[in-house]
Design a protein around this motif. Sequence first.
Motif, PDB file in Angstrom:
ATOM      1  N   GLU A  45       0.816  -1.216   0.000  1.00 31.65           N
ATOM      2  CA  GLU A  45       0.000   0.000   0.000  1.00 31.65           C
ATOM      3  C   GLU A  45       0.850   1.268   0.000  1.00 31.65           C
ATOM      4  N   LEU A  46       2.119   1.156   0.404  1.00 30.38           N
ATOM      5  CA  LEU A  46       3.000   2.321   0.384  1.00 30.38           C
ATOM      6  C   LEU A  46       3.433   2.682  -1.033  1.00 30.38           C
ATOM      7  N   LEU A  47       3.214   1.763  -1.975  1.00 24.62           N
ATOM      8  CA  LEU A  47       3.599   2.004  -3.368  1.00 24.62           C
ATOM      9  C   LEU A  47       2.421   2.396  -4.240  1.00 24.62           C
ATOM     10  N   LEU A  48       1.252   2.545  -3.614  1.00 26.11           N
ATOM     11  CA  LEU A  48       0.049   2.853  -4.371  1.00 26.11           C
ATOM     12  C   LEU A  48      -0.504   4.227  -4.026  1.00 26.11           C
ATOM     13  N   ALA A  49      -1.024   4.896  -5.029  1.00 23.77           N
ATOM     14  CA  ALA A  49      -1.761   6.149  -4.837  1.00 23.77           C
ATOM     15  C   ALA A  49      -2.865   6.167  -5.888  1.00 23.77           C
ATOM     16  N   GLY A  50      -4.104   6.264  -5.431  1.00 24.79           N
ATOM     17  CA  GLY A  50      -5.223   6.267  -6.368  1.00 24.79           C
ATOM     18  C   GLY A  50      -5.298   4.992  -7.175  1.00 24.79           C
ATOM     19  N   GLY A  51      -4.819   3.888  -6.590  1.00 23.49           N
ATOM     20  CA  GLY A  51      -4.821   2.619  -7.296  1.00 23.49           C
ATOM     21  C   GLY A  51      -3.678   2.479  -8.284  1.00 23.49           C
ATOM     22  N   ASP A  52      -2.860   3.511  -8.436  1.00 20.99           N
ATOM     23  CA  ASP A  52      -1.738   3.475  -9.372  1.00 20.99           C
ATOM     24  C   ASP A  52      -0.450   3.145  -8.634  1.00 20.99           C
ATOM     25  N   LEU A  53       0.346   2.278  -9.226  1.00 24.04           N
ATOM     26  CA  LEU A  53       1.631   1.895  -8.680  1.00 24.04           C
ATOM     27  C   LEU A  53       2.649   3.013  -8.887  1.00 24.04           C
ATOM     28  N   LEU A  54       3.546   3.176  -7.940  1.00 21.60           N
ATOM     29  CA  LEU A  54       4.623   4.155  -8.048  1.00 21.60           C
ATOM     30  C   LEU A  54       5.271   4.024  -9.428  1.00 21.60           C
ATOM     31  N   PRO A  55       5.277   5.097 -10.219  1.00 24.94           N
ATOM     32  CA  PRO A  55       5.748   4.993 -11.599  1.00 24.94           C
ATOM     33  C   PRO A  55       7.236   4.681 -11.741  1.00 24.94           C
ATOM     34  N   CYS A  56       8.009   4.901 -10.725  1.00 26.58           N
ATOM     35  CA  CYS A  56       9.461   4.665 -10.808  1.00 26.58           C
ATOM     36  C   CYS A  56       9.804   3.177 -10.862  1.00 26.58           C
ATOM     37  N   ILE A  57       8.891   2.332 -10.397  1.00 24.66           N
ATOM     38  CA  ILE A  57       9.142   0.897 -10.409  1.00 24.66           C
ATOM     39  C   ILE A  57       9.114   0.422 -11.856  1.00 24.66           C
ATOM     40  N   GLY A  58      10.228  -0.058 -12.293  1.00 30.10           N
ATOM     41  CA  GLY A  58      10.342  -0.550 -13.659  1.00 30.10           C
ATOM     42  C   GLY A  58      10.542   0.538 -14.705  1.00 30.10           C
ATOM     43  N   CYS A  59      10.670   1.778 -14.275  1.00 34.26           N
ATOM     44  CA  CYS A  59      10.846   2.882 -15.221  1.00 34.26           C
ATOM     45  C   CYS A  59      12.247   2.830 -15.825  1.00 34.26           C
ATOM     46  N   GLU A  60      12.319   3.055 -17.127  1.00 37.04           N
ATOM     47  CA  GLU A  60      13.605   3.051 -17.815  1.00 37.04           C
ATOM     48  C   GLU A  60      13.995   4.445 -18.301  1.00 37.04           C
ATOM     49  N   GLU A  61      13.206   5.439 -17.940  1.00 40.06           N
ATOM     50  CA  GLU A  61      13.516   6.811 -18.340  1.00 40.06           C
ATOM     51  C   GLU A  61      14.723   7.323 -17.557  1.00 40.06           C
ATOM     52  N   GLU A  62      15.502   8.157 -18.178  1.00 35.58           N
ATOM     53  CA  GLU A  62      16.636   8.782 -17.491  1.00 35.58           C
ATOM     54  C   GLU A  62      16.242  10.217 -17.158  1.00 35.58           C
ATOM     55  N   CYS A  63      15.537  10.359 -16.055  1.00 36.38           N
ATOM     56  CA  CYS A  63      15.064  11.686 -15.654  1.00 36.38           C
ATOM     57  C   CYS A  63      15.507  11.965 -14.227  1.00 36.38           C
ATOM     58  N   SER A  64      15.304  13.176 -13.804  1.00 37.49           N
ATOM     59  CA  SER A  64      15.577  13.495 -12.405  1.00 37.49           C
ATOM     60  C   SER A  64      14.247  13.473 -11.655  1.00 37.49           C
ATOM     61  N   VAL A  65      14.319  13.156 -10.396  1.00 35.25           N
ATOM     62  CA  VAL A  65      13.108  13.056  -9.575  1.00 35.25           C
ATOM     63  C   VAL A  65      12.322  14.365  -9.617  1.00 35.25           C
ATOM     64  N   GLN A  66      13.032  15.490  -9.583  1.00 30.81           N
ATOM     65  CA  GLN A  66      12.373  16.795  -9.542  1.00 30.81           C
ATOM     66  C   GLN A  66      11.621  17.120 -10.842  1.00 30.81           C
ATOM     67  N   ASP A  67      12.010  16.501 -11.945  1.00 30.40           N
ATOM     68  CA  ASP A  67      11.422  16.862 -13.242  1.00 30.40           C
ATOM     69  C   ASP A  67      10.574  15.766 -13.872  1.00 30.40           C
ATOM     70  N   CYS A  68      10.246  14.721 -13.140  1.00 31.37           N
ATOM     71  CA  CYS A  68       9.497  13.609 -13.711  1.00 31.37           C
ATOM     72  C   CYS A  68       7.995  13.870 -13.623  1.00 31.37           C
ATOM     73  N   PRO A  69       7.327  14.070 -14.761  1.00 30.60           N
ATOM     74  CA  PRO A  69       5.881  14.338 -14.725  1.00 30.60           C
ATOM     75  C   PRO A  69       5.074  13.141 -14.209  1.00 30.60           C
ATOM     76  N   LEU A  70       5.517  11.923 -14.509  1.00 33.14           N
ATOM     77  CA  LEU A  70       4.794  10.743 -14.018  1.00 33.14           C
ATOM     78  C   LEU A  70       4.840  10.665 -12.491  1.00 33.14           C
ATOM     79  N   LEU A  71       6.005  10.943 -11.926  1.00 35.09           N
ATOM     80  CA  LEU A  71       6.141  10.918 -10.481  1.00 35.09           C
ATOM     81  C   LEU A  71       5.355  12.061  -9.839  1.00 35.09           C
ATOM     82  N   MET A  72       5.384  13.234 -10.451  1.00 33.10           N
ATOM     83  CA  MET A  72       4.638  14.372  -9.909  1.00 33.10           C
ATOM     84  C   MET A  72       3.133  14.082  -9.898  1.00 33.10           C
TER      85      MET A  72
END
Length: 116
Positions: A73-100
Amino acid sequence: MSEIEDEAFKLIQSNPKGILQSELWKLLNIDSRKCSRIVKKLTDADQIERIDHKSDGVKTYLLKAKKRAIEPELLLAGGDLLPCIGCEEECSVQDCPLLMDWMYQLAIEEFSEDTS
């Protein structure tokens, strides 16, 4: 957990390969007997493992933090899984629209729980 036990656990956790019990008591600036009691409490609480080890011919113990399973449950928000899991994008945490977006959903859930 007492303050000194918490500090000991954090020291053990911060060393993924483990820390020698003979070094731990020196780092904590306590005597070896008190360190043994702290290690016993942490071992009994299943937070660390204590492995026989010889250092320069002297018997001691290697202390390692046990890995805890992550609560899903710590990896879920609104039924959506934390987007960083399995993400292959090379972005910074501060600029990731999926994470935001995910964090925004998490904030909405927390606000909804606080107002109900």
